[in-house]
Design a protein around this motif. Sequence first.
Motif, PDB file in Angstrom:
ATOM      1  N   HIS A 106      38.612 108.577  86.047  1.00  0.00           N
ATOM      2  CA  HIS A 106      39.019 107.848  87.254  1.00  0.00           C
ATOM      3  C   HIS A 106      37.906 106.917  87.750  1.00  0.00           C
ATOM      4  CE1 HIS A 106      41.155 106.970  90.906  1.00  0.00           C
ATOM      5  NE2 HIS A 106      40.109 107.354  91.629  1.00  0.00           N
ATOM      6  N   SER A 107      36.674 107.387  87.684  1.00  0.00           N
ATOM      7  CA  SER A 107      35.577 106.517  88.121  1.00  0.00           C
ATOM      8  C   SER A 107      35.402 105.340  87.169  1.00  0.00           C
ATOM      9  CB  SER A 107      34.273 107.314  88.249  1.00  0.00           C
ATOM     10  OG  SER A 107      33.831 107.751  86.979  1.00  0.00           O
ATOM     11  N   MET A 108      35.703 105.536  85.890  1.00  0.00           N
ATOM     12  CA  MET A 108      35.628 104.416  84.952  1.00  0.00           C
ATOM     13  C   MET A 108      36.749 103.402  85.204  1.00  0.00           C
ATOM     14  SD  MET A 108      34.514 106.368  81.472  1.00  0.00           S
ATOM     15  CE  MET A 108      34.112 104.934  80.511  1.00  0.00           C
ATOM     16  N   VAL A 109      37.928 103.890  85.610  1.00  0.00           N
ATOM     17  CA  VAL A 109      39.025 102.979  85.945  1.00  0.00           C
ATOM     18  C   VAL A 109      38.642 102.117  87.148  1.00  0.00           C
ATOM     19  CG1 VAL A 109      41.380 102.911  86.879  1.00  0.00           C
ATOM     20  CG2 VAL A 109      40.861 104.367  84.935  1.00  0.00           C
ATOM     21  N   LEU A 110      37.945 102.714  88.096  1.00  0.00           N
ATOM     22  CA  LEU A 110      37.520 101.973  89.280  1.00  0.00           C
ATOM     23  C   LEU A 110      36.346 101.043  88.995  1.00  0.00           C
ATOM     24  CD1 LEU A 110      37.722 104.749  92.006  1.00  0.00           C
ATOM     25  CD2 LEU A 110      39.386 102.960  91.497  1.00  0.00           C
ATOM     26  N   GLY A 111      35.762 101.149  87.821  1.00  0.00           N
ATOM     27  CA  GLY A 111      34.655 100.283  87.452  1.00  0.00           C
ATOM     28  C   GLY A 111      33.294 100.820  87.839  1.00  0.00           C
ATOM     29  N   GLU A 112      33.242 102.060  88.292  1.00  0.00           N
ATOM     30  CA  GLU A 112      31.980 102.692  88.656  1.00  0.00           C
ATOM     31  C   GLU A 112      31.738 103.843  87.691  1.00  0.00           C
ATOM     32  OE1 GLU A 112      32.800 104.025  92.536  1.00  0.00           O
ATOM     33  OE2 GLU A 112      33.031 102.025  93.352  1.00  0.00           O
ATOM     34  N   LEU A 113      30.637 103.800  87.000  1.00  0.00           N
ATOM     35  CA  LEU A 113      30.319 104.870  86.055  1.00  0.00           C
ATOM     36  C   LEU A 113      29.623 105.993  86.799  1.00  0.00           C
ATOM     37  CD1 LEU A 113      30.460 105.744  83.152  1.00  0.00           C
ATOM     38  CD2 LEU A 113      28.251 104.679  82.771  1.00  0.00           C
TER      39      LEU A 113
END
Length: 130
Positions: free
Chosen positions: A60-67
């Motif tokens: 989910h954090s990768m979908v939001l663009g935050e690793l």
Amino acid sequence: MTVEIIGTYATAILLLIGSGFVAVGVIGLLKFNDSMTRLHAPTKVGTVGIGALLLASVAHSMVLGELSMHELLIMAFLFVTAPISANFIAKVNIHLRSCETPPSPPLDDTWATLNAPDDGEDTTQGAKSA
């Protein structure tokens, strides 16, 4: 399909898998009678379930663009400490004799040592009489 949609589906699938494993672990914890059988369900199934939930958080954090790497650190800590704590809980139960004790070893003095049997000595006799 875009990457965001695939990531959202991956997150949803990981959440379902994780919650299913955690639910099985909770049911096993509530259903089993003694502490040794209760110990098995949450340590095995729960660890996989929590791992899947943490992977869903990473996805989910990768979908939001935050690793986010915090979840991977939590998983590493969980996978290292869960087997050790389960081993200690099992040892305490065995030493307190609050569970069924494991069977005694055979009367062979070479089964867990570096002693080698003599040439004419029969080491299977103790196992047959036990």
